[in-house]
Design an enzyme around this catalytic site. Structure first.
Site, mmCIF file in Angstrom:
data_model
loop_
_atom_site.group_PDB
_atom_site.id
_atom_site.type_symbol
_atom_site.label_atom_id
_atom_site.label_comp_id
_atom_site.label_asym_id
_atom_site.label_seq_id
_atom_site.Cartn_x
_atom_site.Cartn_y
_atom_site.Cartn_z
ATOM 1 N N THR A 13 0.833 -1.206 0.000
ATOM 2 C CA THR A 13 0.000 0.000 0.000
ATOM 3 C C THR A 13 0.872 1.264 0.000
ATOM 4 O O THR A 13 0.709 2.155 -0.832
ATOM 5 C CB THR A 13 -0.910 0.004 1.254
ATOM 6 O OG1 THR A 13 -1.616 -1.227 1.277
ATOM 7 C CG2 THR A 13 -1.872 1.155 1.255
ATOM 8 N N VAL A 14 1.816 1.334 0.927
ATOM 9 C CA VAL A 14 2.600 2.561 1.085
ATOM 10 C C VAL A 14 3.630 2.714 -0.038
ATOM 11 O O VAL A 14 3.771 3.798 -0.620
ATOM 12 C CB VAL A 14 3.279 2.592 2.475
ATOM 13 C CG1 VAL A 14 4.160 3.817 2.624
ATOM 14 C CG2 VAL A 14 2.228 2.551 3.575
ATOM 15 N N LYS A 45 9.471 -8.924 -1.600
ATOM 16 C CA LYS A 45 9.760 -10.211 -0.962
ATOM 17 C C LYS A 45 9.395 -11.361 -1.890
ATOM 18 O O LYS A 45 10.124 -12.339 -2.010
ATOM 19 C CB LYS A 45 8.944 -10.292 0.333
ATOM 20 C CG LYS A 45 9.328 -11.408 1.237
ATOM 21 C CD LYS A 45 8.550 -11.264 2.535
ATOM 22 C CE LYS A 45 8.955 -12.305 3.535
ATOM 23 N NZ LYS A 45 8.213 -12.146 4.779
ATOM 24 N N LYS A 104 6.354 2.100 11.727
ATOM 25 C CA LYS A 104 6.255 2.581 13.116
ATOM 26 C C LYS A 104 6.763 1.572 14.139
ATOM 27 O O LYS A 104 7.411 1.946 15.106
ATOM 28 C CB LYS A 104 4.819 3.002 13.424
ATOM 29 C CG LYS A 104 3.823 1.877 13.290
ATOM 30 C CD LYS A 104 2.443 2.346 12.934
ATOM 31 C CE LYS A 104 2.234 2.312 11.449
ATOM 32 N NZ LYS A 104 0.853 2.227 11.011
ATOM 33 N N GLU A 128 7.912 11.071 9.117
ATOM 34 C CA GLU A 128 6.564 11.658 9.235
ATOM 35 C C GLU A 128 5.482 10.596 9.059
ATOM 36 O O GLU A 128 4.454 10.603 9.745
ATOM 37 C CB GLU A 128 6.416 12.752 8.165
ATOM 38 C CG GLU A 128 5.100 13.475 8.174
ATOM 39 C CD GLU A 128 4.908 14.365 9.387
ATOM 40 O OE1 GLU A 128 5.566 15.390 9.491
ATOM 41 O OE2 GLU A 128 4.069 14.010 10.253
ATOM 42 N N ILE A 135 -1.363 13.313 8.301
ATOM 43 C CA ILE A 135 -1.358 14.520 9.157
ATOM 44 C C ILE A 135 0.098 14.899 9.445
ATOM 45 O O ILE A 135 0.855 14.081 9.951
ATOM 46 C CB ILE A 135 -2.087 14.264 10.499
ATOM 47 C CG1 ILE A 135 -3.516 13.787 10.246
ATOM 48 C CG2 ILE A 135 -2.072 15.511 11.360
ATOM 49 C CD1 ILE A 135 -4.268 13.434 11.525
ATOM 50 N N GLY A 186 -10.856 -3.583 4.710
ATOM 51 C CA GLY A 186 -9.395 -3.496 4.558
ATOM 52 C C GLY A 186 -8.739 -2.559 5.554
ATOM 53 O O GLY A 186 -7.567 -2.233 5.424
ATOM 54 N N LYS A 204 3.181 4.742 17.973
ATOM 55 C CA LYS A 204 3.122 6.118 17.483
ATOM 56 C C LYS A 204 3.374 7.107 18.628
ATOM 57 O O LYS A 204 4.030 8.128 18.438
ATOM 58 C CB LYS A 204 1.757 6.378 16.845
ATOM 59 C CG LYS A 204 1.591 5.611 15.533
ATOM 60 C CD LYS A 204 0.161 5.657 15.052
ATOM 61 C CE LYS A 204 -0.015 4.932 13.743
ATOM 62 N NZ LYS A 204 -1.431 4.732 13.406
ATOM 63 N N GLY A 302 -3.502 4.998 4.703
ATOM 64 C CA GLY A 302 -3.932 4.885 3.308
ATOM 65 C C GLY A 302 -2.806 5.203 2.344
ATOM 66 O O GLY A 302 -1.823 5.851 2.709
HETATM 67 N N1 LIG Z 1 -0.955 1.036 5.104
HETATM 68 C C1 LIG Z 1 -0.939 2.224 5.650
HETATM 69 O O1 LIG Z 1 -1.863 3.023 5.491
HETATM 70 C C2 LIG Z 1 0.244 2.639 6.491
HETATM 71 C C3 LIG Z 1 0.277 3.940 7.019
HETATM 72 C C4 LIG Z 1 1.400 4.370 7.743
HETATM 73 C C5 LIG Z 1 2.450 3.488 7.947
HETATM 74 N N2 LIG Z 1 2.379 2.204 7.449
HETATM 75 C C6 LIG Z 1 3.539 1.320 7.644
HETATM 76 O O2 LIG Z 1 4.195 1.190 6.395
HETATM 77 C C7 LIG Z 1 4.754 -0.116 6.266
HETATM 78 C C8 LIG Z 1 4.197 -0.773 4.997
HETATM 79 O O3 LIG Z 1 2.787 -0.887 5.131
HETATM 80 P P1 LIG Z 1 1.887 -1.413 3.908
HETATM 81 O O4 LIG Z 1 0.501 -1.198 4.344
HETATM 82 O O5 LIG Z 1 2.380 -0.817 2.651
HETATM 83 O O6 LIG Z 1 2.242 -2.972 3.954
HETATM 84 P P2 LIG Z 1 1.928 -4.058 2.812
HETATM 85 O O7 LIG Z 1 0.853 -3.566 1.918
HETATM 86 O O8 LIG Z 1 1.779 -5.341 3.521
HETATM 87 O O9 LIG Z 1 3.273 -4.085 1.956
HETATM 88 C C9 LIG Z 1 4.493 -4.507 2.500
HETATM 89 C C10 LIG Z 1 5.516 -4.573 1.382
HETATM 90 O O10 LIG Z 1 6.779 -4.880 1.956
HETATM 91 C C11 LIG Z 1 7.347 -5.988 1.266
HETATM 92 N N3 LIG Z 1 8.118 -6.755 2.229
HETATM 93 C C12 LIG Z 1 7.687 -7.262 3.414
HETATM 94 N N4 LIG Z 1 8.725 -7.891 4.034
HETATM 95 C C13 LIG Z 1 9.800 -7.776 3.211
HETATM 96 C C14 LIG Z 1 11.132 -8.214 3.289
HETATM 97 N N5 LIG Z 1 11.595 -8.907 4.328
HETATM 98 N N6 LIG Z 1 11.979 -7.927 2.270
HETATM 99 C C15 LIG Z 1 11.525 -7.210 1.203
HETATM 100 N N7 LIG Z 1 10.264 -6.769 1.071
HETATM 101 C C16 LIG Z 1 9.417 -7.055 2.073
HETATM 102 C C17 LIG Z 1 6.183 -6.765 0.707
HETATM 103 O O11 LIG Z 1 6.678 -7.507 -0.399
HETATM 104 P P3 LIG Z 1 5.723 -8.399 -1.342
HETATM 105 O O12 LIG Z 1 4.913 -7.397 -2.122
HETATM 106 O O13 LIG Z 1 6.673 -9.161 -2.175
HETATM 107 O O14 LIG Z 1 4.895 -9.228 -0.406
HETATM 108 C C18 LIG Z 1 5.217 -5.645 0.324
HETATM 109 O O15 LIG Z 1 5.525 -5.145 -0.939
HETATM 110 C C19 LIG Z 1 4.400 -0.865 7.543
HETATM 111 O O16 LIG Z 1 5.503 -0.827 8.397
HETATM 112 C C20 LIG Z 1 3.217 -0.080 8.107
HETATM 113 O O17 LIG Z 1 3.153 -0.146 9.509
HETATM 114 C C21 LIG Z 1 1.300 1.783 6.728
#
Ligand SMILES: NC(=O)c1ccc[n+]([C@@H]2O[C@H](COP(=O)([O-])OP(=O)(O)OC[C@H]3O[C@@H](n4cnc5c(N)ncnc54)[C@H](OP(=O)(O)O)[C@@H]3O)[C@@H](O)[C@H]2O)c1
Length: 415
Positions: A13-14, A45, A104, A128, A135, A186, A204, A302
């Site tokens: 997502t991010v 991954k 985080k 950030e 925000i 989701g 946080k 998001g």
């Molecule tokens: N989602 C939000 O709105 C949001 C907001 C603020 C902060 N965050 C933080 O941002 C981070 C990512 O969140 P997300 O929602 O984007 O997660 P996500 O959708 O689950 O995506 C995680 C990504 O990281 C990759 N990945 C995971 N482990 C890995 C590893 N060991 N080596 C290489 N790549 C790896 C995954 O690869 P594959 O695609 O190959 O599986 C995937 O592309 C998290 O730490 C989360 O806490 C998320």
């Protein structure tokens, strides 16, 4: 035109949000930086996943490939969990690469260490996106700290639990049904523990403490409570007193410069800006020594809001706007003690209450099912001894109108 070379760790997502933000705002970035921003590689991954990625960008599962990119300036990190993120970012810093993270859970634990390493290696760290998504709270704190001392922080920091509480209240859903809906939409993960048990808000809060106060309280001293024990009845009872349950993280520095922190559901009065913060929105209220109380509201997560936060960080970092926040102090006279507080108590049927109720000012009461809910005002010490002697009585404290002096509640339990 010269280029700024960047790489992404993670394309979920991010990661996709960052990619899109750079792609769609390339002209704006060129205008501000005078340089083109080029995504050189993305670390993922699972190589078997289908992805739409520009063929000029290298996609790899090997971190070494990222570190070997010549003239790599910045790494955006958006993978999950403490490791391998911490190791990857430590290596990047050692090579003189700036880092920007959204992670985080990793940053709450290793943020102080990464900031120290970055300072020694003369690189910058953007974080950030770790706190409250779109925000700009970290940037706001940095800005305020130029003149102000931050005295207290309160925030609705987890959109999923706020969504669940909003749905339970407005549609009288059970916790389990509201949780299931949040998973279908989701918002909550398949394993929702981090959101509903308060861990996400806890991480946080620690990052906010690091930013605002230059340090974190001892983790074991922060009371962390989620929302899974709340019932629709509690929410209805609160509503009848013009109060709403919100899951709030609070930080406060006391006169001896200790930092106190809590993460828990509390009741918010309808005069308070958090009262109308519904569904997945986040809100943060900061109290500065000069500015007074500031409240920021907006999307806490998001793809686009988080991508936006990371690219904003990128601009600030490239423009050299980041410095590590100094440890500041607070004067004893800044900390005001107010001994009379408000709470809602739940009293089970058959519980004797007339005698001790005289200790408090009764503001309102409501009978719901077999329970009596009373809205009272009184001294914290009286509440504490009441709860110690009557284990069936439960109490929730109230976050009142601005200015919010959220004196919290040792020994007060909700179950
Ligand atoms: N989602 C939000 O709105 C949001 C907001 C603020 C902060 N965050 C933080 O941002 C981070 C990512 O969140 P997300 O929602 O984007 O997660 P996500 O959708 O689950 O995506 C995680 C990504 O990281 C990759 N990945 C995971 N482990 C890995 C590893 N060991 N080596 C290489 N790549 C790896 C995954 O690869 P594959 O695609 O190959 O599986 C995937 O592309 C998290 O730490 C989360 O806490 C998320």
């Amino acid at each position: 035109m010269s280029t700024i070379n960047v790489a992404l760790l993670g394309f979920g997502t991010v990661g996709q949000g960052v990619c899109e933000a750079i792609d769609t705002h390339q002209d704006r970035l060129k205008e501000v930086l005078g340089k083109e921003v080029k995504i050189k590689a993305i670390l993922i991954k699972d190589p078997a996943k289908q992805r739409e990625i520009d063929p000029s960008i290298r996609v790899t599962t090997e971190y070494k490939d990222i570190l070997d990119i010549p003239d790599l300036h910045v790494i955006f990190e958006a993978i999950v969990g403490e490791e391998p993120s911490y190791t990857y970012l430590s290596k990047a810093i050692k090579k003189g690469i700036h880092i920007i993270t959204a992670n985080k859970a990793m940053f709450a634990k290793y943020g102080p260490d990464l900031l120290e390493k970055a300072s020694k290696n003369r690189v910058s760290v953007g974080f950030e996106a770790t706190t409250a998504g779109g925000i700009p709270v970290i940037g706001t704190i940095r800005q305020l700290l130029k003149v102000n001392e931050i005295q207290s922080i309160q925030g609705i920091l987890n959109g999923t639990s706020n969504f669940i509480l909003s749905q339970m209240r407005t549609r009288e859903l059970s916790f389990a049904t509201a949780l299931q809906e949040s998973q279908e939409k989701g918002y909550a993960e398949a394993d929702p523990t981090n959101d509903i048990e308060g861990y996400d808000a806890f991480y946080k809060l620690l990052i906010l403490s690091q930013t605002a106060f230059g340090r974190q309280p001892d983790w074991k001293d922060i009371r962390r409570k989620g929302i899974s024990h709340l019932t629709s009845e509690w929410l209805q009872a609160a509503e009848s007193f013009r109060l709403r349950f919100k899951h709030v993280g609070s930080l406060e520095r006391d006169g001896s410069n200790d930092i106190k922190g809590e993460v828990e559901p509390i009741l918010v009065h309808d005069t308070h800006p958090f009262y109308g913060v519904e569904n997945v929105e986040n809100a943060i209220s900061l109290k500065g020594s000069l500015v007074g109380r500031i409240t920021l509201l907006g999307p806490g997560a998001g793809k686009c809001p988080t991508g936006s936060a990371m690219v904003e960080d990128f601009l600030s970092l490239i423009q050299g706007k980041y410095t590590i926040s100094p440890e500041s102090t607070v004067n004893r006279e800044d900390v005001q003690e107010d001994s009379r507080r408000q709470w809602v108590l739940r009293i089970r049927e058959n519980e004797e209450y007339q005698s001790w109720l005289t200790l408090f000012t009764l503001k309102d009461r409501i009978q719901l099912g077999g329970d009596l809910y009373v809205f009272v005002e009184g001294r914290k010490e009286d509440l504490r001894s009441l709860l110690q002697s009557h284990e069936h009585i439960q109490a929730v404290s109230i976050l009142n109108e601005i200015p919010l002096e959220n004196e919290v509640k040792e020994g007060v339990a909700v179950s």
